[in-house]
Enzyme design. Structure first.
Site, PDB file in Angstrom:
ATOM      1  N   ASP A  67      35.287  41.223  59.766  1.00  0.00           N
ATOM      2  CA  ASP A  67      36.224  40.313  59.110  1.00  0.00           C
ATOM      3  C   ASP A  67      37.173  39.648  60.085  1.00  0.00           C
ATOM      4  O   ASP A  67      37.213  39.997  61.270  1.00  0.00           O
ATOM      5  CB  ASP A  67      37.015  41.065  58.019  1.00  0.00           C
ATOM      6  CG  ASP A  67      37.566  42.403  58.508  1.00  0.00           C
ATOM      7  OD1 ASP A  67      37.588  42.621  59.729  1.00  0.00           O
ATOM      8  OD2 ASP A  67      37.972  43.219  57.671  1.00  0.00           O
ATOM      9  N   ASN A 138      43.792  51.220  49.648  1.00  0.00           N
ATOM     10  CA  ASN A 138      43.330  50.923  48.288  1.00  0.00           C
ATOM     11  C   ASN A 138      41.800  50.961  48.214  1.00  0.00           C
ATOM     12  O   ASN A 138      41.206  50.390  47.317  1.00  0.00           O
ATOM     13  CB  ASN A 138      43.857  49.558  47.821  1.00  0.00           C
ATOM     14  CG  ASN A 138      43.384  48.428  48.717  1.00  0.00           C
ATOM     15  OD1 ASN A 138      42.608  48.646  49.646  1.00  0.00           O
ATOM     16  ND2 ASN A 138      43.833  47.217  48.439  1.00  0.00           N
ATOM     17  N   HIS A 140      39.651  49.657  50.290  1.00  0.00           N
ATOM     18  CA  HIS A 140      38.875  48.493  50.728  1.00  0.00           C
ATOM     19  C   HIS A 140      38.068  48.828  51.978  1.00  0.00           C
ATOM     20  O   HIS A 140      38.430  49.712  52.752  1.00  0.00           O
ATOM     21  CB  HIS A 140      39.747  47.245  50.904  1.00  0.00           C
ATOM     22  CG  HIS A 140      40.650  47.211  52.106  1.00  0.00           C
ATOM     23  ND1 HIS A 140      42.010  47.048  52.013  1.00  0.00           N
ATOM     24  CD2 HIS A 140      40.393  47.270  53.427  1.00  0.00           C
ATOM     25  CE1 HIS A 140      42.545  47.006  53.219  1.00  0.00           C
ATOM     26  NE2 HIS A 140      41.582  47.154  54.107  1.00  0.00           N
ATOM     27  N   GLU A 145      38.478  43.763  48.854  1.00  0.00           N
ATOM     28  CA  GLU A 145      39.581  44.340  48.096  1.00  0.00           C
ATOM     29  C   GLU A 145      39.101  44.775  46.708  1.00  0.00           C
ATOM     30  O   GLU A 145      38.062  44.301  46.232  1.00  0.00           O
ATOM     31  CB  GLU A 145      40.680  43.278  47.933  1.00  0.00           C
ATOM     32  CG  GLU A 145      41.323  42.838  49.244  1.00  0.00           C
ATOM     33  CD  GLU A 145      42.393  43.810  49.740  1.00  0.00           C
ATOM     34  OE1 GLU A 145      42.226  45.038  49.597  1.00  0.00           O
ATOM     35  OE2 GLU A 145      43.403  43.327  50.279  1.00  0.00           O
TER      36      GLU A 145
HETATM   37  C1  GLP Z   1      42.183  46.297  57.646  1.00  0.00           C
HETATM   38  C2  GLP Z   1      40.762  45.957  58.069  1.00  0.00           C
HETATM   39  C3  GLP Z   1      39.795  47.035  57.655  1.00  0.00           C
HETATM   40  C4  GLP Z   1      40.352  48.387  58.038  1.00  0.00           C
HETATM   41  C5  GLP Z   1      41.600  48.648  57.254  1.00  0.00           C
HETATM   42  C6  GLP Z   1      42.218  49.990  57.540  1.00  0.00           C
HETATM   43  O1  GLP Z   1      42.515  45.767  56.413  1.00  0.00           O
HETATM   44  N1  GLP Z   1      40.298  44.715  57.583  1.00  0.00           N
HETATM   45  O2  GLP Z   1      38.543  46.797  58.240  1.00  0.00           O
HETATM   46  O3  GLP Z   1      39.419  49.386  57.780  1.00  0.00           O
HETATM   47  O4  GLP Z   1      42.534  47.643  57.605  1.00  0.00           O
HETATM   48  O5  GLP Z   1      43.018  49.899  58.676  1.00  0.00           O
HETATM   49  P1  GLP Z   1      43.587  51.100  59.500  1.00  0.00           P
HETATM   50  O6  GLP Z   1      42.443  51.691  60.209  1.00  0.00           O
HETATM   51  O7  GLP Z   1      44.553  50.443  60.449  1.00  0.00           O
HETATM   52  O8  GLP Z   1      44.237  52.000  58.537  1.00  0.00           O
END
Ligand code: GLP
Length: 243
Positions: A67, A138, A140, A145
């Protein structure tokens, strides 16, 4: 579903890096699906270390990222392009032309074209051999989402307030966090031959419990992983505390 319980973030990172390096050694031309966020940073660090020791060769590896924020250019320090260069691409011998991150800038004016092109790219590269994922609070994955249905292909998404708040820690102020993103869809992710989900910390415990044992529903996007035939979870004890 294979679950590895590790004692902390450092051992999660080491285990995940072991799985990725095994993939590269087994198939030096692997197409890796890569993720951003805090979760995979330790994994990338470990991979870079092994590369520097001469134990890993990325020269034929290809990658597609999950992404990107909409409206950020590749050289914006908050962009996922920039993150990937800092954490991995500039630190190993991967050919930068073999690395792909969705174009968050072009997608502002040509969303359909950019999304379709990304789907085609993944397909033309032969499909993802191993997809690395983090987990949002959440539930995702990528930037898929919670929603009414599972989006299939690459698409543009409005980020939830929960995600904007969570990701604001990496920006100067919350107003700087983009409110939209481009992300691979659930079909892109589920088509990967193998999926590796890394999760760390008690703040992710509820999301991980829902992902692994809750009902399979688009309101908890990661729950779809229960249907994948080769998914590996590497999580620490804190993240697994509700499982
Ligand atoms: C972002 C990314 C995801 C990631 C998520 C969790 O929203 N787009 O790919 O898995 O955050 O992030 P973190 O690993 O910093 O908790």
């Amino acid at each position: 579903m294979e679950i590895f319980e590790e004692k902390d973030y450092a051992s999660v990172s080491r285990k995940a890096a072991n799985i990725i390096s095994a993939q590269i050694i087994q198939n030096p031309k692997s197409l890796l699906g890569l993720a951003t966020g805090s979760s995979p940073i330790g994994t990338y660090k470990q991979l870079v270390e092994w590369y520097k020791k001469g134990d890993l060769d990325f020269s034929q590896v290809k990658s597609v990222n999950l992404d990107e924020y909409l409206g950020l250019s590749a050289d914006d320090p908050n962009s996922y392009h920039y993150f990937m260069r800092q954490q991995l691409f500039d630190c190993v011998n991967i050919d930068i032309n073999n690395t792909h991150v969705p174009d968050g800038l072009k997608a502002v004016s040509n969303p359909v074209e950019v999304c379709t092109a990304y789907d085609n790219l993944i397909q033309n590269l032969g499909g993802i051999d191993l997809q690395l994922l983090g987990l949002g609070h959440n539930c995702h994955i990528g930037f898929n989402e919670p929603a009414d249905s599972f989006p299939a292909g690459t698409h543009i998404v409005d980020l939830t307030q929960n995600t904007i708040d969570a990701n604001s820690r990496l920006f100067n102020c919350i107003e700087d966090v983009p409110t939209r993103a481009i992300t691979m869809g659930i079909k892109n992710i589920m088509s990967a031959k193998r999926i590796l989900l890394v999760v760390s910390g008690s703040d992710k415990a509820e999301a991980l419990q829902k992902a692994l044992y809750g009902p399979i529903t688009p309101t908890a996007p990661a729950s779809i992983l229960q249907l994948h035939e080769h998914v590996t979870i590497v999580a620490d004890t804190a993240a697994l505390s509700l499982c």
